[in-house]
Design a protein around this motif. Sequence first.
Motif, PDB file in Angstrom:
ATOM      1  N   LYS A  99       0.835  -1.210   0.000  1.00 49.85           N
ATOM      2  CA  LYS A  99       0.000   0.000   0.000  1.00 49.85           C
ATOM      3  C   LYS A  99       0.864   1.252   0.000  1.00 49.85           C
ATOM      4  O   LYS A  99       1.930   1.219   0.604  1.00 49.85           O
ATOM      5  CB  LYS A  99      -0.890  -0.007   1.251  1.00 49.85           C
ATOM      6  CG  LYS A  99      -1.841  -1.182   1.325  1.00 49.85           C
ATOM      7  CD  LYS A  99      -3.104  -0.820   0.643  1.00 49.85           C
ATOM      8  CE  LYS A  99      -4.191  -1.863   0.818  1.00 49.85           C
ATOM      9  NZ  LYS A  99      -5.493  -1.400   0.449  1.00 49.85           N
ATOM     10  N   ILE A 155     -12.671  -1.333  -6.013  1.00 46.62           N
ATOM     11  CA  ILE A 155     -13.099  -0.500  -4.865  1.00 46.62           C
ATOM     12  C   ILE A 155     -13.028  -1.402  -3.624  1.00 46.62           C
ATOM     13  O   ILE A 155     -13.513  -2.509  -3.636  1.00 46.62           O
ATOM     14  CB  ILE A 155     -14.553   0.004  -5.063  1.00 46.62           C
ATOM     15  CG1 ILE A 155     -14.596   1.045  -6.181  1.00 46.62           C
ATOM     16  CG2 ILE A 155     -15.120   0.586  -3.764  1.00 46.62           C
ATOM     17  CD1 ILE A 155     -16.002   1.486  -6.578  1.00 46.62           C
ATOM     18  N   ASP A 198      -6.385   1.918  -2.891  1.00 47.09           N
ATOM     19  CA  ASP A 198      -6.533   3.182  -2.153  1.00 47.09           C
ATOM     20  C   ASP A 198      -6.985   4.305  -3.073  1.00 47.09           C
ATOM     21  O   ASP A 198      -7.644   5.232  -2.648  1.00 47.09           O
ATOM     22  CB  ASP A 198      -5.189   3.549  -1.506  1.00 47.09           C
ATOM     23  CG  ASP A 198      -4.748   2.456  -0.550  1.00 47.09           C
ATOM     24  OD1 ASP A 198      -5.347   2.348   0.518  1.00 47.09           O
ATOM     25  OD2 ASP A 198      -3.842   1.666  -0.912  1.00 47.09           O
ATOM     26  N   ARG A 199      -6.559   4.221  -4.342  1.00 48.10           N
ATOM     27  CA  ARG A 199      -6.897   5.286  -5.298  1.00 48.10           C
ATOM     28  C   ARG A 199      -7.220   4.683  -6.653  1.00 48.10           C
ATOM     29  O   ARG A 199      -6.559   3.719  -7.062  1.00 48.10           O
ATOM     30  CB  ARG A 199      -5.676   6.183  -5.544  1.00 48.10           C
ATOM     31  CG  ARG A 199      -5.362   7.106  -4.452  1.00 48.10           C
ATOM     32  CD  ARG A 199      -3.984   7.755  -4.685  1.00 48.10           C
ATOM     33  NE  ARG A 199      -3.382   7.919  -3.371  1.00 48.10           N
ATOM     34  CZ  ARG A 199      -2.075   7.891  -3.140  1.00 48.10           C
ATOM     35  NH1 ARG A 199      -1.218   7.742  -4.118  1.00 48.10           N
ATOM     36  NH2 ARG A 199      -1.637   8.022  -1.913  1.00 48.10           N
ATOM     37  N   ALA A 218     -17.284   4.077  -4.089  1.00 47.03           N
ATOM     38  CA  ALA A 218     -15.871   4.339  -3.795  1.00 47.03           C
ATOM     39  C   ALA A 218     -15.758   5.247  -2.570  1.00 47.03           C
ATOM     40  O   ALA A 218     -14.957   4.983  -1.667  1.00 47.03           O
ATOM     41  CB  ALA A 218     -15.197   4.974  -5.010  1.00 47.03           C
ATOM     42  N   ASP A 278     -13.947   4.595   1.197  1.00 44.69           N
ATOM     43  CA  ASP A 278     -12.731   5.394   1.396  1.00 44.69           C
ATOM     44  C   ASP A 278     -11.711   5.207   0.282  1.00 44.69           C
ATOM     45  O   ASP A 278     -10.504   5.220   0.520  1.00 44.69           O
ATOM     46  CB  ASP A 278     -12.057   5.029   2.728  1.00 44.69           C
ATOM     47  CG  ASP A 278     -12.306   6.113   3.749  1.00 44.69           C
ATOM     48  OD1 ASP A 278     -12.651   7.228   3.319  1.00 44.69           O
ATOM     49  OD2 ASP A 278     -12.169   5.828   4.959  1.00 44.69           O
ATOM     50  N   CYS A 279     -12.198   4.988  -0.885  1.00 42.52           N
ATOM     51  CA  CYS A 279     -11.315   4.814  -2.043  1.00 42.52           C
ATOM     52  C   CYS A 279     -11.379   6.121  -2.844  1.00 42.52           C
ATOM     53  O   CYS A 279     -12.453   6.532  -3.284  1.00 42.52           O
ATOM     54  CB  CYS A 279     -11.811   3.617  -2.858  1.00 42.52           C
ATOM     55  SG  CYS A 279     -11.051   3.465  -4.458  1.00 42.52           S
ATOM     56  N   GLU A 280     -10.223   6.745  -2.993  1.00 39.84           N
ATOM     57  CA  GLU A 280     -10.199   8.044  -3.675  1.00 39.84           C
ATOM     58  C   GLU A 280     -10.307   7.830  -5.188  1.00 39.84           C
ATOM     59  O   GLU A 280      -9.593   6.997  -5.742  1.00 39.84           O
ATOM     60  CB  GLU A 280      -8.859   8.726  -3.331  1.00 39.84           C
ATOM     61  CG  GLU A 280      -8.738  10.144  -3.815  1.00 39.84           C
ATOM     62  CD  GLU A 280      -7.339  10.742  -3.563  1.00 39.84           C
ATOM     63  OE1 GLU A 280      -7.156  11.919  -3.828  1.00 39.84           O
ATOM     64  OE2 GLU A 280      -6.433   9.991  -3.119  1.00 39.84           O
TER      65      GLU A 280
END
Length: 412
Positions: free
Chosen positions: A204, A226, A230-231, A270, A274-276
Amino acid sequence: MAKKTVADIDVKGKKVLMRCDFNVPLDDNRNITSDDRIVKAMPTIKKILNGGGSLILMSHLGRPKGERDDKYSLAPVAKRLSELLGKKVKFVDDCVGDQAAAKAKALKSGDCMLLENLRFYKEETIKDKAAKEDAQLRQAKDDFAKKLADMADIYVDDAFGTAHRDNASMYTVPMLMKGKPRVIGFLIEKELKFLGDTLKNPGKPFVAILGGAKVSDKIGVIENLIGKVDRIIIGGAMAYTFLKGNGKTIGKSLCEDDFIDKGQELLKQAADADCEVILPVDHHVVRELAPGVQYKTAVGDIDPGFQAVDIGPIAAQTYTEKIRDAKTIVWNGPMGVFEIPPFDTGTKAVAMAVAEATDKGAISIIGGGDSASAVNQLGLEDRISHISTGGGASLEFLEGKTFKCIEILDEK
Ligand code: AMP
């Protein structure tokens, strides 16, 4: 459990039927313009020949419509294979039939032959779903597969590019060879290791970069990623379906109106996880897309009459920063119409950022012909952890799907 590979079996004196992905690009004179897929099959081929096996190679090339079409002949591949191996690879101008069977029978230890394009027979691509519903289709597919299966003692699958398909050579043939060794080659082993192991245990931050023409092709991937990544960085034409849903004016940029709601749903999912999700804030836009055409940069909204053809400089900078600290990266699809410079700028910036993150220890995986060719054009291929040979197959893998043609092969 891991699959058995060619390294786990004794091929001495055996006839080995190997499904490869020799779907190479050809120019108008049928010269191979990239032999990458042939080169990548060489370790498995050499392992079998050096181990005293004889090899019957099979593949498809292009999309002939189930009948002979010399434009799609594999003859140029046989020539290139002979050069790479330093010995003659016999070419059989049919993949089944008496001639192919006789030549397979006559093969001696260390001999190698290549069958003509499997897709010269419509039976190769009959879908299992259709075969289940229609006894005649099923019989035709089985008969065709049996002719291939009967030529050999061992089945090897090294065609990752078609691993998501239930083609006769990929699924029916190994099903019919039950009881005989059925293993994967080194190329598929590497693909499974990178795609499978990395996704199971990603370092990560884990960043996904998605681009290309259609959001509809990537919905399954986004849904699966998702919660894992993280992004998600989004570029290419697919960004405009999201941006229109967000209330932006997108001019005549490509947009799949039917998927605007789905896009909004994905953005919400998303956010909840908490997925940007990062969308481009600026764009290179043109009135008409053509080589050498004047372009301008639009920030935010795009004027009517203009079409976005690449992410703009602010987006390219943001994407570079969002990739910089990544420890795992998967990338599928270009950021713009990268085939037509200068609209390759965004894609190149992303390629460079992925290479730089990889230099610093990230695991980077590129799937998809377009992103791979952008990386190759920039000479960055050695600075990427893994460039998948299967665009569609790697996408399905990222969707979390499993491949039944690999599942049925022998476990270690
Ligand atoms: P895909 O096969 O979905 O990965 O899409 C690749 C194609 O998307 C390439 O041929 C690109 O030219 C095209 N593409 C990427 N961005 C755009 C854009 N903004 N407008 C039109 N086409 C695009």
